[in-house]
Design a protein around this motif. Structure first.
Motif, PDB file in Angstrom:
ATOM      1  N   TYR A 102       5.303  -3.107  -7.252  1.00 62.24           N
ATOM      2  CA  TYR A 102       5.279  -2.249  -6.454  1.00 62.24           C
ATOM      3  C   TYR A 102       5.523  -2.607  -5.115  1.00 62.24           C
ATOM      4  N   VAL A 103       6.482  -2.225  -4.464  1.00 61.77           N
ATOM      5  CA  VAL A 103       7.202  -2.602  -3.209  1.00 61.77           C
ATOM      6  C   VAL A 103       7.092  -1.649  -1.953  1.00 61.77           C
ATOM      7  N   TYR A 104       6.074  -2.134  -1.074  1.00 64.59           N
ATOM      8  CA  TYR A 104       5.883  -1.167   0.128  1.00 64.59           C
ATOM      9  C   TYR A 104       6.554  -1.408   1.311  1.00 64.59           C
ATOM     10  N   THR A 105       7.142  -0.596   1.921  1.00 61.81           N
ATOM     11  CA  THR A 105       7.712  -0.721   3.212  1.00 61.81           C
ATOM     12  C   THR A 105       7.225   0.060   4.365  1.00 61.81           C
ATOM     13  N   PRO A 106       6.636  -0.413   5.377  1.00 61.59           N
ATOM     14  CA  PRO A 106       6.038   0.634   6.339  1.00 61.59           C
ATOM     15  C   PRO A 106       7.047   1.136   7.071  1.00 61.59           C
ATOM     16  N   LYS A 107       6.768   2.434   7.825  1.00 63.93           N
ATOM     17  CA  LYS A 107       7.917   2.849   8.710  1.00 63.93           C
ATOM     18  C   LYS A 107       7.904   1.780  10.061  1.00 63.93           C
ATOM     19  N   LYS A 108       9.119   1.859  10.706  1.00 60.62           N
ATOM     20  CA  LYS A 108       9.521   0.811  11.496  1.00 60.62           C
ATOM     21  C   LYS A 108       8.198   1.026  12.708  1.00 60.62           C
ATOM     22  N   GLY A 109       7.973   0.101  12.904  1.00 61.28           N
ATOM     23  CA  GLY A 109       6.882  -0.037  14.294  1.00 61.28           C
ATOM     24  C   GLY A 109       5.455   0.515  13.964  1.00 61.28           C
ATOM     25  N   PHE A 110       5.190   0.970  12.692  1.00 65.03           N
ATOM     26  CA  PHE A 110       3.919   1.511  12.134  1.00 65.03           C
ATOM     27  C   PHE A 110       2.846   0.455  12.148  1.00 65.03           C
ATOM     28  N   LYS A 111       1.691   0.632  12.500  1.00 60.96           N
ATOM     29  CA  LYS A 111       0.681  -0.001  12.459  1.00 60.96           C
ATOM     30  C   LYS A 111      -0.610   0.603  12.338  1.00 60.96           C
ATOM     31  N   GLY A 112      -1.609   0.586  11.230  1.00 63.29           N
ATOM     32  CA  GLY A 112      -2.675   1.080  10.737  1.00 63.29           C
ATOM     33  C   GLY A 112      -2.645   1.229   9.285  1.00 63.29           C
ATOM     34  N   THR A 113      -3.257   2.061   8.882  1.00 66.02           N
ATOM     35  CA  THR A 113      -3.572   2.335   7.413  1.00 66.02           C
ATOM     36  C   THR A 113      -2.587   3.219   6.606  1.00 66.02           C
ATOM     37  N   ASP A 114      -2.349   2.987   5.435  1.00 66.27           N
ATOM     38  CA  ASP A 114      -1.504   3.808   4.543  1.00 66.27           C
ATOM     39  C   ASP A 114      -2.258   3.873   3.145  1.00 66.27           C
ATOM     40  N   GLU A 115      -1.861   4.602   2.323  1.00 68.68           N
ATOM     41  CA  GLU A 115      -2.455   4.576   0.839  1.00 68.68           C
ATOM     42  C   GLU A 115      -1.282   5.465   0.075  1.00 68.68           C
ATOM     43  N   VAL A 116      -1.364   4.725  -1.239  1.00 69.83           N
ATOM     44  CA  VAL A 116      -0.492   5.155  -2.477  1.00 69.83           C
ATOM     45  C   VAL A 116      -1.183   5.162  -3.447  1.00 69.83           C
ATOM     46  N   VAL A 117      -0.899   6.303  -4.234  1.00 67.66           N
ATOM     47  CA  VAL A 117      -1.740   6.249  -5.529  1.00 67.66           C
ATOM     48  C   VAL A 117      -0.607   6.405  -6.891  1.00 67.66           C
ATOM     49  N   LEU A 118      -0.801   5.368  -7.995  1.00 67.66           N
ATOM     50  CA  LEU A 118      -0.112   5.106  -9.001  1.00 67.66           C
ATOM     51  C   LEU A 118      -0.493   5.621 -10.300  1.00 67.66           C
ATOM     52  N   ASP A 119       0.149   6.370 -11.166  1.00 70.42           N
ATOM     53  CA  ASP A 119      -0.421   6.377 -12.677  1.00 70.42           C
ATOM     54  C   ASP A 119       0.217   5.718 -13.346  1.00 70.42           C
ATOM     55  N   ILE A 120      -0.468   5.165 -14.271  1.00 64.97           N
ATOM     56  CA  ILE A 120       0.321   4.207 -15.280  1.00 64.97           C
ATOM     57  C   ILE A 120      -0.374   4.544 -16.747  1.00 64.97           C
ATOM     58  N   PRO A 121       0.539   4.954 -17.679  1.00 63.39           N
ATOM     59  CA  PRO A 121       0.020   5.208 -18.955  1.00 63.39           C
ATOM     60  C   PRO A 121       0.292   3.879 -19.532  1.00 63.39           C
ATOM     61  N   TRP A 122      -0.819   3.778 -20.513  1.00 66.25           N
ATOM     62  CA  TRP A 122      -0.807   2.447 -21.204  1.00 66.25           C
ATOM     63  C   TRP A 122      -1.298   2.561 -22.600  1.00 66.25           C
ATOM     64  N   SER A 123      -1.022   1.969 -23.489  1.00 69.97           N
ATOM     65  CA  SER A 123      -1.680   1.927 -24.705  1.00 69.97           C
ATOM     66  C   SER A 123      -1.826   0.220 -25.378  1.00 69.97           C
ATOM     67  N   TRP A 124      -2.945   0.050 -25.868  1.00 73.02           N
ATOM     68  CA  TRP A 124      -3.053  -1.534 -26.345  1.00 73.02           C
ATOM     69  C   TRP A 124      -2.157  -1.674 -27.317  1.00 73.02           C
ATOM     70  N   ASN A 125      -1.839  -0.758 -28.360  1.00 74.79           N
ATOM     71  CA  ASN A 125      -0.822  -0.995 -28.998  1.00 74.79           C
ATOM     72  C   ASN A 125      -0.151   0.375 -29.814  1.00 74.79           C
ATOM     73  N   GLU A 126       0.814   0.305 -30.582  1.00 76.64           N
ATOM     74  CA  GLU A 126       1.408   1.497 -31.003  1.00 76.64           C
ATOM     75  C   GLU A 126       0.613   2.642 -31.664  1.00 76.64           C
ATOM     76  N   SER A 127      -0.321   2.263 -32.260  1.00 73.49           N
ATOM     77  CA  SER A 127      -1.288   3.339 -32.920  1.00 73.49           C
ATOM     78  C   SER A 127      -2.608   3.771 -32.163  1.00 73.49           C
TER      79      SER A 127
END
Length: 130
Positions: A90-115
């Motif tokens: 997951y690669v983040y690039t801030p806007k040029k000259g930006f300093k401060g806080t930002d936030e991104v939210v990611l959803d990851i579907p996952w299964s321990w195994n096929e069943s």
């Protein structure tokens, strides 16, 4: 067999039907930075696992997020040191000259195994740009 997701900050095992986590990151202004990601492989055998379809739930307001394919060799602490495994960064690039806080939210579907039923893991990355 259990699957392992190796995050940039370390190894984390996941369980349950839903999971949410907040991750704090500090990055330099005007710099492209990997803020997280994972490597997918079977813990016992180091065989590759399925790479989930990660979705951006919330885009960063003051930058961009990219989900990039990634490959790296497993470290000495794994059962298969040196084995190359695939994953995502997951690669983040801030806007040029930006300093401060930002936030991104990611959803990851996952299964321990096929069943096993699928789990939706949600990660909120709180990013401090300095």
């Amino acid at each position: 067999m259990s699957r392992l997701m190796a995050f940039a900050a370390g190894l984390i095992l996941f369980a349950g039907s839903a999971s949410a986590e907040t991750v704090e990151r500090t990055v330099k202004a005007n710099t492209v930075t990997a803020i997280g990601g994972f490597l997918g492989y079977e813990v016992e055998t180091c065989y590759p696992s399925i790479i989930p379809d990660v979705k951006v739930r919330q885009q960063p307001a003051n930058g961009t997020i990219q989900i990039r394919p990634h490959q790296q060799a497993l470290g000495k602490e794994s059962r298969c040191p040196g084995t190359k495994v695939r994953g995502l960064a997951y690669v983040y690039t801030p806007k040029k000259g930006f300093k401060g806080t930002d936030e991104v939210v990611l959803d990851i579907p996952w299964s321990w195994n096929e069943s096993a039923p699928q789990t939706l893991m949600t990660y909120t990355y709180r990013i401090r740009v300095e």
